[in-house]
Design a protein around this motif. Structure first.
Motif, PDB file in Angstrom:
ATOM      1  N   ASP A   1       0.892  -1.232  -0.180  1.00 32.62           N
ATOM      2  CA  ASP A   1       0.228  -0.002   0.174  1.00 32.62           C
ATOM      3  C   ASP A   1       0.677   1.172   0.085  1.00 32.62           C
ATOM      4  O   ASP A   1       0.628   2.105  -0.614  1.00 32.62           O
ATOM      5  N   LEU A   2       1.830   1.193   0.868  1.00 31.37           N
ATOM      6  CA  LEU A   2       2.927   2.394   0.635  1.00 31.37           C
ATOM      7  C   LEU A   2       3.646   2.341  -0.544  1.00 31.37           C
ATOM      8  O   LEU A   2       3.581   3.754  -1.113  1.00 31.37           O
ATOM      9  N   LEU A   3       3.884   1.455  -1.082  1.00 33.65           N
ATOM     10  CA  LEU A   3       4.551   1.566  -2.680  1.00 33.65           C
ATOM     11  C   LEU A   3       3.398   2.094  -3.595  1.00 33.65           C
ATOM     12  O   LEU A   3       3.928   2.704  -4.454  1.00 33.65           O
ATOM     13  N   ARG A   4       2.240   1.618  -3.344  1.00 30.76           N
ATOM     14  CA  ARG A   4       1.219   1.966  -4.273  1.00 30.76           C
ATOM     15  C   ARG A   4       1.131   3.731  -4.251  1.00 30.76           C
ATOM     16  O   ARG A   4       0.840   4.224  -5.130  1.00 30.76           O
ATOM     17  N   ARG A   5       1.283   3.943  -3.180  1.00 31.44           N
ATOM     18  CA  ARG A   5       0.921   5.537  -2.698  1.00 31.44           C
ATOM     19  C   ARG A   5       2.152   6.442  -3.722  1.00 31.44           C
ATOM     20  O   ARG A   5       2.170   7.630  -4.028  1.00 31.44           O
ATOM     21  N   GLY A   6       3.379   5.677  -3.803  1.00 28.48           N
ATOM     22  CA  GLY A   6       4.422   6.371  -4.431  1.00 28.48           C
ATOM     23  C   GLY A   6       4.350   6.165  -5.921  1.00 28.48           C
ATOM     24  O   GLY A   6       5.444   6.854  -6.731  1.00 28.48           O
ATOM     25  N   MET A   7       3.451   5.522  -6.404  1.00 34.45           N
ATOM     26  CA  MET A   7       3.437   5.361  -7.886  1.00 34.45           C
ATOM     27  C   MET A   7       2.680   6.619  -8.474  1.00 34.45           C
ATOM     28  O   MET A   7       2.253   7.372  -7.904  1.00 34.45           O
ATOM     29  N   GLY A  30      17.762   0.552  -4.169  1.00 35.54           N
ATOM     30  CA  GLY A  30      17.142   0.589  -3.173  1.00 35.54           C
ATOM     31  C   GLY A  30      16.497   1.725  -2.417  1.00 35.54           C
ATOM     32  O   GLY A  30      16.545   2.687  -3.203  1.00 35.54           O
ATOM     33  N   ALA A  31      15.399   1.568  -1.370  1.00 37.89           N
ATOM     34  CA  ALA A  31      14.815   2.641  -0.951  1.00 37.89           C
ATOM     35  C   ALA A  31      14.297   2.182   0.403  1.00 37.89           C
ATOM     36  O   ALA A  31      14.213   1.247   0.816  1.00 37.89           O
ATOM     37  N   GLN A  32      14.355   3.504   1.302  1.00 37.47           N
ATOM     38  CA  GLN A  32      13.922   3.157   2.727  1.00 37.47           C
ATOM     39  C   GLN A  32      12.267   3.431   2.723  1.00 37.47           C
ATOM     40  O   GLN A  32      11.821   4.365   2.231  1.00 37.47           O
ATOM     41  N   ILE A  33      11.537   2.618   3.637  1.00 39.78           N
ATOM     42  CA  ILE A  33      10.181   2.698   3.626  1.00 39.78           C
ATOM     43  C   ILE A  33      10.000   2.767   5.229  1.00 39.78           C
ATOM     44  O   ILE A  33      10.312   1.750   5.915  1.00 39.78           O
ATOM     45  N   VAL A  61      10.364   1.837  -8.483  1.00 37.15           N
ATOM     46  CA  VAL A  61      11.834   1.674  -8.956  1.00 37.15           C
ATOM     47  C   VAL A  61      12.047   2.186 -10.278  1.00 37.15           C
ATOM     48  O   VAL A  61      12.992   2.755 -10.581  1.00 37.15           O
ATOM     49  N   LEU A  62      11.081   2.448 -11.084  1.00 36.58           N
ATOM     50  CA  LEU A  62      11.263   3.041 -12.495  1.00 36.58           C
ATOM     51  C   LEU A  62      11.524   4.485 -12.284  1.00 36.58           C
ATOM     52  O   LEU A  62      12.308   5.153 -12.778  1.00 36.58           O
ATOM     53  N   THR A  64       6.897  -5.011 -10.639  1.00 33.67           N
ATOM     54  CA  THR A  64       6.021  -4.447 -10.148  1.00 33.67           C
ATOM     55  C   THR A  64       4.818  -5.498  -9.648  1.00 33.67           C
ATOM     56  O   THR A  64       4.354  -6.046 -10.685  1.00 33.67           O
ATOM     57  N   ARG A  65       4.454  -5.224  -8.681  1.00 34.48           N
ATOM     58  CA  ARG A  65       3.464  -6.026  -8.232  1.00 34.48           C
ATOM     59  C   ARG A  65       1.833  -5.475  -8.651  1.00 34.48           C
ATOM     60  O   ARG A  65       0.893  -6.013  -8.838  1.00 34.48           O
ATOM     61  N   GLU A  66       1.914  -4.131  -9.001  1.00 30.63           N
ATOM     62  CA  GLU A  66       0.791  -3.428  -9.283  1.00 30.63           C
ATOM     63  C   GLU A  66       0.712  -3.444 -10.937  1.00 30.63           C
ATOM     64  O   GLU A  66       1.529  -3.042 -11.899  1.00 30.63           O
ATOM     65  N   PRO A  67      -0.443  -3.712 -11.476  1.00 25.53           N
ATOM     66  CA  PRO A  67      -0.613  -3.739 -12.896  1.00 25.53           C
ATOM     67  C   PRO A  67      -0.944  -2.526 -13.661  1.00 25.53           C
ATOM     68  O   PRO A  67      -1.655  -2.364 -14.513  1.00 25.53           O
ATOM     69  N   GLU A  68      -1.207  -1.520 -12.704  1.00 24.57           N
ATOM     70  CA  GLU A  68      -1.477  -0.009 -12.982  1.00 24.57           C
ATOM     71  C   GLU A  68      -0.442   0.772 -12.412  1.00 24.57           C
ATOM     72  O   GLU A  68       0.262   0.575 -11.548  1.00 24.57           O
ATOM     73  N   GLY A  69      -0.242   1.982 -13.143  1.00 24.52           N
ATOM     74  CA  GLY A  69       0.676   2.722 -12.760  1.00 24.52           C
ATOM     75  C   GLY A  69       2.302   2.771 -13.074  1.00 24.52           C
ATOM     76  O   GLY A  69       2.570   1.547 -13.466  1.00 24.52           O
TER      77      GLY A  69
END
Length: 598
Positions: free
Chosen positions: A425-431, A593-596, A466-467, A457-462
């Motif tokens: 969910d946090l990664l989705r918000r950063g898309m 890498g990224a910090q979450i 990482v990109l 990417t786990r999300e099939p949208e956006g």
């Protein structure tokens, strides 16, 4: 080998009288008929997920119908029940090899009492060898499993038949009245004995889990044509020898055999115990693979040991954990009698969870009315509840072991699933919406280099994070870009024709979605090979894979207890790398890498 013996162990205070023998045999017979034959063979095996069985396959089957907002509470309840049953199966997987092999080697004491001291060392060696050779796969060894089990069942049937001919009166126990009379005669004491009677039906859940390997028809033929008759004949033969000699209740199975045949019988029993252990170990591997695909376990090492059979897998992490657990319980309990107290509670707990799920299946998939579903499930619920309650009385004697294992596994599975959802969910918000990114690329005239870049990417949208990080830091992009999403479905397998979908976007972008079932292993290079066949212009040596590696920092900003956040971080750090799990060539991978904070 041990079920009838356990019913008459001294702690229960049940004397081997004629009435008691008839009562216990009747309970064993009708337990085999009601629990295994009627419940599992006739009804539960009807609830298959495209041919696959097992408690998680059953959960996945029902979740396919529960996608409405109003179904969320039902979905959560079904998932929790299924996870409890799956967790109990791991406890069963630790105890099954230990009690099976130990009960076989304890036959040495029947030959010569002084040989009893070798039972535990021999059991430890056999268990170690069972797990050591798991990495070799079961393809070759499996070829002799069938003939060995056929010899085993025929042998125990002949031994039982010979004793029945000497004591034909034992056949009176087929009358269910003796079981009812046993309860009336002994009251609460008979309830305690149920904890030993259930040992006769252990393995029924593994039978259901193996349905995908053998098919309903084969299992039903094997059960009704060989296994059930052989078991009944042997149990009644054991009852006959106890009627003839009450002292034989100490070990009626081995006393059925003439003394010259004891050593061959012990060897055959040991081989049968190894095969029974193998079935449970393989079941644990399959269960873990399902957990990974359904999002309840971190990525693990899944090694396919057969080119022909996709279901034959080996998971080193699970193999090591089960081996250490088996060796520990053998050293801790030191006898199959002591292990019997721990064994029943894991099995009956899984029975109970499966029965509850069957009610949901009958209502959700079969479209039965509430009362019709209750009329089916109610009797099984009473039987399973009685068995489970009887085994709860053994918690202090060792029943706490599988409960503790199940509780630990349940915490791990739920923690991983919940933590994974929070991070996603946090990664989705950063898309970023893909349309905005493509428009920005066209305006900026970003530098492009030859080759293909694959962003997982786990999300099939956006557009994945990482990109965005790659563009932010490197300020360059490949001529062709694939946004690859791998989705796990609630079915065992996805047909190859429906495996991938490719959507061509502007600016040289492609969105590929690959779908896999919970019994399948993902292979990213094969996905791209299929995409090339569909028109994607790329070469393996010109392809670069970009993966994200998140550094998780537990904070108080998300709804998960801090200790569970730390546990999730630990599991995430020890998860198998995405590169290895998805079969990506390691020399073609770039990790960002990224910090979450979560």
């Amino acid at each position: 080998m041990y079920a009838l013996r356990e019913c008459f162990k001294p702690e229960y205070g049940l004397t081997a009288t004629e009435t008691n023998v008839y009562g216990v045999l009747s309970l064993i017979l009708w337990s085999l008929i009601s629990v295994v034959s009627v419940k599992y063979i006739v009804f539960v095996m009807r609830a298959d997920n495209r041919g696959e069985g097992g408690i998680l396959a059953l959960v996945a089957l029902m979740l396919q119908r529960l996608h409405r907002e109003a179904d969320q509470n039902k979905k959560a309840a079904i998932t929790v029940i299924g996870l409890i049953g799956a967790a109990l199966l791991y406890g069963d997987g630790v105890i099954t090899p230990a009690i099976s092999v130990l009960s076989a080697t304890e036959g040495l004491a029947v030959v010569e009492p002084f040989l009893s001291k070798f039972a535990i060392p021999l059991t430890l060696v056999i268990i170690f060898m069972i797990f050591f050779f798991q990495k070799k796969g079961t393809a070759k060894v499996g070829r002799v499993f069938g003939p060995i089990m056929a010899v085993w069942f025929v042998s125990i049937a002949l031994l039982g038949t010979a004793e029945i001919m000497r004591e034909p009166r034992v056949l009176r126990a087929a009358n269910p009245w003796y079981a009812l009379d046993f309860f009336a005669l002994h009251g609460l004491h008979s309830f305690i004995v149920l904890g030993a009677v259930v040992l006769a039906v252990t393995g029924a859940e593994a039978l259901y889990a193996d349905m995908g390997h053998f098919g309903k028809r084969s299992i039903r033929l094997a059960w009704f044509g060989l296994a059930l008759p052989s078991l009944i004949l042997n149990y009644f033969g054991q009852g006959g020898i106890i009627l003839h000699n009450p002292e034989a209740a100490a070990n009626p199975f081995y006393l059925l055999a003439p003394r010259p045949l004891l050593y061959p019988l012990i060897a055959l029993a040991t081989m049968a115990a190894i095969i029974a252990s193998q079935a449970m170990i393989s079941g644990a591997f399959s269960l873990t693979q399902q957990c990974v695909q359904l999002g309840y376990s971190p990525r693990v090492t899944i090694i396919h040991t057969s080119k022909q059979e996709a279901g034959q897998i080996y998971i080193p992490e699970v193999n090591t954990a089960l081996m250490l657990g088996c060796l520990a319980v053998v050293l801790g309990f030191r006898s199959s009698t002591a292990l019997g107290a721990a064994y029943g509670i894991a099995v009956t707990g899984t029975f109970l969870m499966t029965t509850v799920l069957m009610y949901a299946v009958s209502r959700t998939w079969w479209g039965w009315s509430r009362w019709r579903a209750i009329s089916l499930v109610g009797p099984f619920l009473i039987i399973d509840g009685a068995f489970f309650g009887a085994n709860l009385l053994k918690v202090k004697q060792g029943g706490w072991v599988p409960l503790a294992i199940a509780f630990g596994i349940f915490i791990l599975m739920t923690t991983w699933n919940r933590g994974r959802d929070i991070v996603q969910d946090l990664l989705r918000r950063g898309m970023l919406p893909i349309d905005l990114l493509l428009a920005d690329l066209e305006n900026r005239k970003t530098a492009r280099v030859p080759g293909l870049a694959v962003f997982m990417t786990r999300e099939p949208e956006g557009a994945p994070v990482v990109l965005l990080h790659h563009l932010k830091h490197n300020k360059v992009l490949h001529q062709q870009v694939v946004l690859l999403s791998i989705l796990s479905e609630e079915v065992p397998e996805i047909p190859d024709a429906e495996r991938i979908t490719i959507k061509k976007l502007s600016q040289g972008f492609y969105r590929i979605t690959a779908r896999y079932g919970f019994m399948e292993t993902t292979d990213v290079p094969k996905i791209l090979a299929r995409a090339r066949e569909a028109g994607l212009d790329s070469k393996p040596l010109d392809t670069t894979y970009y993966l994200g590696r998140e550094q998780l920092i537990p904070t108080g900003t998300t709804p998960l207890w801090r200790w569970r956040k730390k546990l999730f971080v630990f599991m995430s750090r020890n998860s198998r790398s995405a590169t290895a799990f998805y079969g990506i060539p390691p020399n073609r991978v770039v990790e960002l890498g990224a910090q979450i904070e979560f």
